[in-house]
Design a protein around this motif. Structure first.
Motif, PDB file in Angstrom:
ATOM      1  N   ALA A 191       0.812  -1.217   0.000  1.00 30.35           N
ATOM      2  CA  ALA A 191       0.000   0.000   0.000  1.00 30.35           C
ATOM      3  C   ALA A 191       0.844   1.265   0.000  1.00 30.35           C
ATOM      4  O   ALA A 191       0.451   2.288  -0.552  1.00 30.35           O
ATOM      5  N   ALA A 192       2.008   1.218   0.650  1.00 32.36           N
ATOM      6  CA  ALA A 192       2.897   2.384   0.722  1.00 32.36           C
ATOM      7  C   ALA A 192       4.325   1.925   0.459  1.00 32.36           C
ATOM      8  O   ALA A 192       4.809   0.995   1.105  1.00 32.36           O
ATOM      9  N   THR A 235       9.220   3.898   7.359  1.00 34.30           N
ATOM     10  CA  THR A 235       7.861   3.377   7.173  1.00 34.30           C
ATOM     11  C   THR A 235       6.880   3.958   8.184  1.00 34.30           C
ATOM     12  O   THR A 235       5.662   3.843   8.007  1.00 34.30           O
ATOM     13  N   ARG A 236       7.382   4.590   9.226  1.00 34.74           N
ATOM     14  CA  ARG A 236       6.510   5.142  10.263  1.00 34.74           C
ATOM     15  C   ARG A 236       5.637   6.294   9.767  1.00 34.74           C
ATOM     16  O   ARG A 236       4.730   6.738  10.470  1.00 34.74           O
ATOM     17  N   PHE A 237       5.871   6.760   8.537  1.00 41.87           N
ATOM     18  CA  PHE A 237       5.051   7.846   8.003  1.00 41.87           C
ATOM     19  C   PHE A 237       3.724   7.354   7.430  1.00 41.87           C
ATOM     20  O   PHE A 237       2.893   8.183   7.051  1.00 41.87           O
ATOM     21  N   GLU A 287       0.048  12.027   8.901  1.00 34.28           N
ATOM     22  CA  GLU A 287       1.260  12.337   8.147  1.00 34.28           C
ATOM     23  C   GLU A 287       0.970  12.502   6.659  1.00 34.28           C
ATOM     24  O   GLU A 287       1.670  13.232   5.961  1.00 34.28           O
ATOM     25  N   PHE A 288      -0.052  11.833   6.164  1.00 39.16           N
ATOM     26  CA  PHE A 288      -0.419  11.931   4.748  1.00 39.16           C
ATOM     27  C   PHE A 288      -1.350  13.117   4.478  1.00 39.16           C
ATOM     28  O   PHE A 288      -1.753  13.339   3.348  1.00 39.16           O
ATOM     29  N   GLY A 289      -1.715  13.844   5.532  1.00 36.54           N
ATOM     30  CA  GLY A 289      -2.582  15.002   5.342  1.00 36.54           C
ATOM     31  C   GLY A 289      -4.058  14.674   5.346  1.00 36.54           C
ATOM     32  O   GLY A 289      -4.882  15.495   4.940  1.00 36.54           O
ATOM     33  N   VAL A 336      -6.886   5.074   5.476  1.00 35.11           N
ATOM     34  CA  VAL A 336      -8.280   5.318   5.103  1.00 35.11           C
ATOM     35  C   VAL A 336      -8.755   6.558   5.843  1.00 35.11           C
ATOM     36  O   VAL A 336      -9.019   6.525   7.048  1.00 35.11           O
ATOM     37  N   GLY A 337      -8.852   7.647   5.115  1.00 32.17           N
ATOM     38  CA  GLY A 337      -9.343   8.895   5.675  1.00 32.17           C
ATOM     39  C   GLY A 337     -10.778   9.146   5.258  1.00 32.17           C
ATOM     40  O   GLY A 337     -11.546   8.217   4.981  1.00 32.17           O
TER      41      GLY A 337
END
Length: 415
Positions: free
Chosen positions: A361-362, A369-371, A376-378, A396-397
């Protein structure tokens, strides 16, 4: 199971009112919920202290108690998270696209709430606030079922938020907490297709597997995090050591923490002692292959194949020396849970290959990887990290908690 059915039915009724709630009213409710958390911090911490005491009496591991524990700073962070969600754009009511067909029909694709979202999670009280905030802002009611370890904390947090929601003019049942944490109640919740539109599990592999396999309600699968950091031939080794230290040690009990370190054999002799010197500061237990043990000695425990598939959630790290990027990519795609992976490299082509060929996924180049986190993704607070590929993937926002419907305007067209 009358109680769980009544609770879900109440959430369904509330969801119909939330669907039409305006952005200003939802934001006012979120601000009121945040203030209520701060105003009732003492009450929440008293309830949390009871949970922590009970967990320690049961012999719960300290890394799991860290997930459970609250203090004034963490309560303030929960409140700030609600306020941040209030500041985010409202996804509901916007149009993804509008097209005019040759016959004159105007077809719009409109963002709408999912309806009622059920969240089953373990001993992390902050999820109660995060989930409630994201669901409310996206126009969804939520049914929250936390773990028994955090029941007192969850009751206190949900109670003060429900009062604030009601005072803001929205239905209190927009946030419903399941107080009976029995397995039977959880199993019943997974079958509430009449009332719950989607289930989201948050927790360890066992919980997620149980929900995915047992639920008849559709599930957004939030995955376990067997996350990897690969140190490439062309890595800045100091950077790599700092990244693996952060990814493993900043908070090992969370899903975006690194669990496995892969090192190219061309730099292993130089890199591994450098990384171990940092990891030793937190007494990280290393479980490595023969090549790793040949470099670092008997302080490294021989790794089993199972170790390379394991999400430790602790100060434990599996280590493997690989021949290069080809083996690293193959190894990660075989052992990863599809969460977050990192390559440390100064080689553009290797970075591009890693990003293109790793199926997670990232995918990071030269960053911890802690981001992998909604904040952190806004996205504000996140409801979880999805490792599936349908509907939503990654953090999932708000947008991930909406669907769409088509709105069609005509002038008497018939077919």
């Amino acid at each position: 199971m009358t109680d769980i059915k009544e609770l879900c039915a109440a959430a369904k009724r509330a969801s119909r009112l939330l669907m039409t709630a305006g952005t200003e009213q939802k934001n006012a409710a979120l601000d009121a919920m945040a203030q209520a958390l701060e105003n009732n911090c003492g009450l929440i911490l008293e309830a949390n202290a009871a949970d922590v005491r009970a967990a320690r009496e049961k012999g719960t591991r300290e890394n799991l108690i860290d997930r459970l524990s609250l203090d004034e700073k963490r309560v303030k962070a929960m409140a700030d998270g609600l306020r941040q969600v209030a500041l985010l754009p409202d996804p509901v009511g916007g149009f993804d696209s509008v097209t005019t067909r040759p016959n004159g029909l105007l077809i719009g694709k409109k963002r709408v709430p999912l309806g009622v979202i059920g969240i089953i999670y373990e001993a992390r009280p902050n999820v109660t606030a995060d989930a409630a905030a994201l669901c409310l802002k996206s126009g969804n009611a939520c049914v929250l079922r936390g773990g028994s370890e955090a029941i007192n904390s969850n009751k206190a947090i949900a109670a003060v938020m429900r009062v604030a929601i009601g005072e803001a003019g929205l239905p209190e049942d927009a946030v419903c907490l399941v107080s009976d944490t029995s397995r039977e109640n959880a199993a019943a919740m997974m079958k509430m297709n009449e009332y719950i539109d989607v289930l989201i599990p948050r927790g360890g592999a066992g919980l997620i597997r149980t929900v995915v396999e047992s639920a008849s309600v559709p599930v957004i699968e939030t995955g376990t995090g067997n996350c990897h950091v690969y140190i490439d031939d062309f890595a800045d080794l100091k950077m790599g050591a700092e990244i693996i230290y952060n990814a493993k040690c900043s908070r090992p009990s969370v899903c975006n923490a690194a669990e496995s370190l892969l090192v190219s054999e061309k730099v292993a002799d130089s890199f591994l002692p450098m990384a171990k010197a940092l990891l030793d500061q937190k007494n990280v237990e290393l479980r490595g292959d023969e090549k790793t043990r040949a470099i670092l000695g008997d302080s490294v425990i021989p790794a089993t194949e199972e170790d390379y598939y394991t999400e430790f959630l602790d100060y434990i790290l599996s280590v493997k020396v690989v021949s290069g990027i080809d083996e690293a990519i193959d190894f990660i795609n075989e052992h990863s849970t599809g969460h977050s992976e990192c390559i440390v490299t100064e080689n553009y082509n290797n970075a591009l290959r890693f990003q293109n060929e790793i199926d997670s996924a990232a995918v990071y180049v030269n960053a911890s990887t802690r981001f992998t986190d909604g904040g952190e993704f806004g996205f504000g607070a996140e409801i979880g990290i999805s490792t599936q590929k349908l509907h939503a993937r990654g953090p999932v926002g708000l947008m991930g908690l909406t669907s769409c419907k088509y709105v069609i305007l005509g002038q008497g067209q018939i077919r």
